[in-house]
Every structure is written in C-alpha cells, then in structure tokens.
Design a protein around this motif. Sequence first.
Motif, short mmCIF file in Angstrom:
data_model
loop_
_atom_site.label_atom_id
_atom_site.label_comp_id
_atom_site.label_asym_id
_atom_site.label_seq_id
_atom_site.Cartn_x
_atom_site.Cartn_y
_atom_site.Cartn_z
N ALA A 55 0.83 -1.21 0.00
CA ALA A 55 0.00 0.00 0.00
C ALA A 55 0.87 1.26 0.00
CB ALA A 55 -0.93 -0.01 1.21
N SER A 56 1.91 1.27 0.81
CA SER A 56 2.80 2.43 0.87
C SER A 56 3.50 2.64 -0.45
CB SER A 56 3.82 2.25 1.99
OG SER A 56 3.20 2.15 3.25
N ARG A 63 5.69 0.58 -9.01
CA ARG A 63 5.03 -0.59 -9.60
C ARG A 63 5.28 -1.75 -8.65
NH1 ARG A 63 5.33 -3.07 -15.75
NH2 ARG A 63 4.34 -5.06 -15.23
N VAL A 64 4.27 -2.58 -8.42
CA VAL A 64 4.37 -3.67 -7.46
C VAL A 64 4.16 -5.01 -8.17
CG1 VAL A 64 3.48 -4.68 -5.33
CG2 VAL A 64 3.57 -2.19 -5.60
N HIS A 82 8.45 -17.38 -12.03
CA HIS A 82 7.54 -17.06 -13.13
C HIS A 82 6.38 -16.20 -12.63
CE1 HIS A 82 4.45 -17.82 -16.29
NE2 HIS A 82 5.51 -17.68 -17.06
N GLN A 83 5.88 -16.48 -11.43
CA GLN A 83 4.84 -15.63 -10.85
C GLN A 83 5.28 -14.17 -10.84
OE1 GLN A 83 2.90 -16.48 -7.03
NE2 GLN A 83 3.91 -18.46 -7.07
N LEU A 84 6.53 -13.95 -10.40
CA LEU A 84 7.03 -12.60 -10.24
C LEU A 84 7.29 -11.92 -11.58
CD1 LEU A 84 8.04 -10.63 -7.94
CD2 LEU A 84 10.33 -11.42 -8.53
N CYS A 85 7.85 -12.68 -12.52
CA CYS A 85 8.35 -12.07 -13.76
C CYS A 85 7.37 -12.08 -14.92
CB CYS A 85 9.64 -12.77 -14.19
SG CYS A 85 11.01 -12.55 -13.04
N CYS A 139 9.22 -5.62 -5.47
CA CYS A 139 8.97 -7.05 -5.64
C CYS A 139 8.73 -7.66 -4.27
CB CYS A 139 10.17 -7.73 -6.30
SG CYS A 139 10.54 -7.12 -7.96
N VAL A 140 7.56 -8.23 -4.08
CA VAL A 140 7.16 -8.79 -2.79
C VAL A 140 7.00 -10.29 -2.94
CG1 VAL A 140 5.39 -8.82 -1.01
CG2 VAL A 140 6.00 -6.66 -2.10
#
Length: 921
Positions: A55-56, A63-64, A82-85, A139-140
């Motif tokens: 949120a912050s 971009r998240v 793959h989820q992330l990229c 990137c979380v």
Amino acid sequence: MPAPSNDQTLLVGRRVEHEAVERLLARTQAGESGVLVVRGEAGIGKTALLQHVRASAVAAGFRVQDAAGVESEAAFAFAGLHQLCAPLLARAAALPEPQQAALGVAFGMRQGAAPDRFLVGLAVLSLLAEVAEDGPLLCVVDDTQWLDQASAQVLAFVARRVAVERVVMVFALRDTGVPDVEAFTGLPELHLEGLAVSDARTVLATAVRAPLDDDVRDRIVAEARGNPLALLELPRGAPTVRLAGGFELPDVVSVPHRVEEGFRRRAGSLPPDSQLLLVVAAAEQTGDAALLWRAAAELGIAPEAAAPAEAAGLLELDTRVRFRHPLVRSAVYQAATPPDQRRAHGALAAVTDPQADPDRRAWHRAQAVVGTDEEAAAELERSAGRARARGGLAAAAAFLQRAAQLTPAPAVRSGRALEAAHAKHAAGASEAALELLTVAATGPLDAVSQARLELLRAQIAFHRARGGEGPRMLLDAARSLAPLAPALSRETYLDALDAAIVTGGLGPGEGVRAVAEAARAAPPPPEPPRPADLLLDGLVTTFTQGYAAGVPGLRRALDAFADCERDARAVNDGDDRRWLWLAGRTAMSVFDDEMVHALAASHVRLAREAGALATLPAALLVQSVMLVLSGEFSRAAEQTAIAAATRTVPLLHAQLILAAWRGRVEESSEIHATMVREAAGRGRGTEDSLAQYAMAVLHNGLGDFPAAQAAATRAFESDELTHSNLAHSELVEAACRTGQPERAADALEQLSSRALASGTPWGLGLAARSRALAGTGPDAEEHYREAIERLRECRMATQLARAHLVYGEWLRRQGRRQAARQQLRTAHQQLSDMGAEAFAARAARELRATGEHPRSRSAQPSDALTAQELTIARLVATGATSREVGAQLFLSPRTVEAHLRSIFRKLDISSRRQLRDLRLP
C-alpha cells in the motif's frame, strides 16, 4: 491481493517496522535499491506487513509485483520466479539474446539447452533493472520458505546484486517449523517478535466483542504469546464457557500449531461438500478460480458449497482463490482423509489441460494413484525430462522420485530411483540421494546401472567427507565400469586421482601413488585420445614412475587442453570444461606459468559466458593464485570479490593467500581462524595445506622464520601442495633463515630435480634462489644471479622481487653495502608497487641497515578505486559497453554506470576515452 479486513489489526504495535519499510521505500525513490527479509513465526504478522509495504509503495508511485511460495510447488522449477516475472516479460526483448534465451527456456517458452541457474539470475536482474527505468519497482515474495529451489536461488542471487536499480525486494520467511532457506542467509533482516502486552490486548479486543474480565483476558494474552493471528483466532474457536470462565494454557503445543488446529476444527464443522471443496482448493496451488470450479463440477460439488467456507472466514473466492492464511491451506489438506485427497487431485488432473500444463496434470494424477501405475509414472518421467531441460534439477528429482514410487516393475522402479538419486545429488540433496540409492539397490539392475549406482555412492561419500572412503570407492566404481563403459571408467579413475591429490590418498600409508598404481588398470584411451585421457595417463606416469618421466605426458595433455581452448567448437564441450580445474593445477606442477594463466583465463571466461557460477569459484581460485604470484594483487582481489558476490563456494583460501602475500596479519589470522572452524571434523586436506602455505608466506614476509618453517613443513606434507610446487621454496627459505637448512633438504632436492625436468624459467629460477639460500661463498652468489635472470623471463613477479630481496640481504651480511643497496632498492620498489607490504617492510629494514632511507611509494590516482571499480575501469578501457561489463561481472548496466560515475570522479576524468588513455595497474 486484497487482505481480509481484519488483517489491518495485525499491524497493531508495528510502528518500528513500519518506519523501517518507509525508509527503504524513500531511499529507493532517491535512486537506491533495497532488500529486506522479514522473518518470524507463522501468524506473527509478516503477510500483514507486506500488505502495508504494498500500500505504501503504490501510494509512492511504485510498480508492485507479487509472488508467493506454496509448499507443493517445489515440484515445479522456476514456478515462483515465473509468478514474479510473467507480467514483466514484455520488456525482456531489451535484454541480450543469451539472457532472453535463458529466461525463455527456464519458463518453458523456448527450446534450448538447460540454462545455468545464475545466467537466469543475471537475466532477471537485467529485467528488473529494465522495468525500473520507468519508475521504482517493488517485488514482494511471501512464504519464501516454500519457493521451489530454482526460484529461491535465483531470487537470492538477484537480491544480492541490486544496487542502484530503484528496485526494492521484500521477502517474508517463516523461521520456525520449516527448513530454513539458506540462499537468503546474510541479507538484511527484520525479525518480527511477539506483540507487547498492551498491543496484544488491543488486538484481542477486536476479536472478542463480548466483555472479558481481567483474568480471562490476561490468560488469553499469555496463551497467544504475542502472536497476532493467535489473538484473533484462538478465541474464535474456543467454547463460550472458556471465554467466560478461563482459558486453557497448553504445555507443549506451539502457538502456530494451536492456530492451525483451530482452523482445522473450523473447517471440520462445515458441510461435507464445503469441506471437499476446501480440500480441492488446498490441493490446487495456482489460485485459478476457473480451474477450481471445473474440478468442483467434476466432483459434483455445486457452487453454493463455497458459501459456508467463506462465511467461516477460511476462504475468499472471486477471480482468484485465497485462503485466510497459509496455515488454513495446510490445516485443511492435512486434516483431509487420504481418499478425499486423492479425489481432489484426481479431479484436478481431469480438468487440467494436458497441452498447456502437462507437468501439473502429471503431478495431480500421480497424487491420485493408489498403489502403482506405470502410465502415471511414465508421465512423471517425461515431466522430469522437461524440468531438467529448463534447469530445474530439484524439480526433476521430485518427479523422478514419485515416478519410482508408482512404478510396478521392480527393474524399471530401480532404474528410475537411480536416475532420481543422480538428480537429487546434482541438486545438492545428498542425503535424499542416498535414500533413493537404497531403493534402487533393492531391484534388479543391469551391470552398467549397478556400476553407476556404486559410482554415485562414491561421489556422495567424497562430497560429504572430502576424504575417508571416497577415493577408494571411486576406484572400485572405476574398476566396475571398465568392461562396461570404458570412457566413463577412465573419467572415474581421473576423479579418484584428483580426489587423492586433494585429500592425500586412500588413507594412512596409502597416498596418491597407491591410487595412481590402481589407475594403471584403466581401459586404454580412445583414438584419438581426449585431453582428459592424456591428463590421466600423464598423472599416472608422474606418480608411479617419477616426476621426470611424467612431465612429457603432462605437457601433451596441457597442449591438448590449450588446443581445445582455441577450437571454438571444442571449448563448448562440457567434459573439457570440467577438467580445466585439474589441468590448471597440473600446469602449476610443471612450472608453466604461461599455460596456467591461459587455462585459468579460459576456465573463467567459459564459466562467465555460460553463467556457470557453480564452477566459477574453482576457476577463480587457480586464476587468483597465479595473479598473486604474478604480483597482480589488485586483479586477484577483484577475482575473489566476484566469487564472493556469487554466494556459491566462499574462496577463503584464495582470500587468505592474497592477504598473506600482502602481509596483513589481522586479516590473515581472521580468515585462517574461519577456515580452521569450518574444517573442524573434516580432517586435513587441500584447504588446510593451502592455509599452511599462506601462513608460511605471511611469516616469511614478517621475518618470523620459526613460525614460517612450522607452517611450510605442514604444507609440504600435502600431496596437493607438493604436486603444485607451492610449498618447496617457502620451506627452504624459512629453514635456512633459522639456521637449519637440513630441515629443508628434501624440499630443495625435489625442487631442483623438478625444475631441471621442467626446464622452465619459473622452476629454474625458484630452484636457483633456494640453492643460493642454502649455499655459501661464490657459489651462492652465482645462484642468486641465476635466480634473478631466470625469474625475469617469466610472469612470477613476486618471486623475482623476493630474489632481489634475499640477494640483497646476503650481500649486506657479506659487508658489500653498495651492492646490497642496489638489490634491496629494487626489491623494495617492486614489492611496494605490487602491495606486498610485509616483504616491502623487510626490504626497508635491510635498506636502513645499509645506511639508506627507503623511498615511500608515490600515490597513484587509481589507488582511490575499489577493487570492483578497478575491474570495471579496466574492462571499459578495453572498449566494453556497460551491458557487456555487467554480463561479465553479474551486474546490471545501471550499476555499472553508477560505478563509472564514481570512477570518473575519483580519477578526475569525464569520458570513457580518457579512461582508455590512462595506464591502469
């Protein structure tokens, strides 16, 4: 991913953590990067803090991108990555072709050879940097402990390399109850502890709306131990009578386990169809709601069955399937009966597209099987092949292991178990590989498979113990393979010989010679022989017939490796690359400095081009040692820094040798102490011997010759150090300076005979210097002069400088001050320029004893550069672009540009052209 409403409650009492995150985001907006690993037990608030980070970041214009590990996803290589990229892949077209190809193969979008894990890492780093050019990127990664191995290694590598890319990477990692993820060790951490009592009471008040007396409230807070999720969930599952009259305190059960048990009870109270729907959702890890509804229809479950699960706060359903907490997923799946688990997996297999997602379909189908099923096992075997082709060794091993369990035919089952064991060992899971070898050994194996089983068992034994029975087991495997697979047999004999050189042989009284004698039984080499065949034969001759007899064969082998390096097709041969490590050390044994430099540079170049960071540290070790001996300390420091940045095998021995030659006592002592601690219980070996060699150099430089003699004596006992000729001259100098030249007689004799057989300036120069130290009168002076003349003809600048030093010392003791000053002045200048501080100080002391004050070394502009900056400056000076430099050093182009700005500022220049005009050390 929107959080359930009461997740905001989990943020109570986290002001310090919030501020840490805000500072991280603010630094990134200012042009920096940031990495944070949020650790804590299940339910402590990691996911809630990640929601706050998201949120912050969104509010700040980031971009998240999200990813999350899922326990059962370990069977799918690069699934988390793959989820992330995946949402970023449109920007991959801007990457260099090798990096594009690596990502494409890893994600199953392109055909090609399996990419090295770290070439994929470099591609991901470049991709994130490319996206961050448009604005800061967050990137979380949640539940990092459940990432597949390939994704975890790549993401940890990237996290260590982000520098100025305006990228923030935040990982949530559970630190109890699951195996630790070693790849993330050493990254900046934020550990979430339990809430303070006052904050815990605030959270509890949101969970229990009814009035609570002080005693009940205090007992609930005590039971929850500050765990926010426990404060929300435990009262919810407790009978009203307990809330009214007291709360039971568990004696041994952990808080997360109690929370999980509460979720399990809540799920168990739902209608049967709702429970089964939850099991299907728990078994389906992608969160695809459409897939869940297709599987539910396959089982005859109506959509209305979801309502009770949602009302109970266990599940959220819209376009994605979300569990209240990862503990809900594990609680539901573990509480399900085996028949229900199989029904869920069977339904998912039936509705998964075999063309779009064949591996996930195969995995679900395998989990639905009772007993054995050859068709399902064969499908898993094909999935293992696809995983291996993408570079997912751990995933391939998981598929093969399950395939072996499902295989009905004993012979086929044993074969698959053997292949699974090979994959497990290659993926770093040696214990699991041994268990699979036990399975493989129970079934009938043909002779070749049986020999391969024994070979793998031997390789694992050597890998685990670095000695012990490893070399002997390798010999046994080589003998078994001889009539069945001659080429593999010869490679195994060479493995055994290499292992013996490193560890000292088969055991007490049975050194390298015993292994070499056994290796004489190797099958004849093919025609024409490969470089590895020539190397085996040359080493066998050397250790069985003597050094002089072996040198011609070793030279032929080294020439063959050099010829392969010049052949563009041959250098791509993985077998040739595998043996470059041993070939480089063998070149040292014949005093061929040019060959060592050529082979070491080739090995490093090939490893870098392939992104093969698993083999890069070994290549850098040989190159680093040779750079030190050549007096190129700055370049050696760069190599060890690059190796350290890869976070593969730490090159402590390379760092120690460099620190010792620099004369840095504290640094050398700290590294040596670390090596001693890490080697505890593993016995003596190359690491210990290299350490003793380095300490001998350090003490010789300091003039502490008794300590140098003790260390050099221990180093000289090593087959590896004797083979590479590193320890001989150190022992001779130390023994002669303590007035005990007889203690080094064997080393001097061996060094002299080897130098004569090799005929190289390096060997002849070292031998002449050593004879001079042991001699007296006119003969000694003749040997000193010969040593200087010989060593001038080779790369060994350190040894040349030390020849000037010991000659000057000898001249001063002879009362020839003028001649001594000339030699000592030269020694001091050379040693100071290369950074051999202790030896330079020794030369300075001797100069002062002759009545001359030594000149201080003049400062150079490049002295202000760090090791990494100097490396970048050198590469840019050759005309390399920032992208090309980044590919060599595993940095993003943006990071290279940032370093260049610092380099320009320190050198007071403004362009790459000016950099090319400078004379860099």
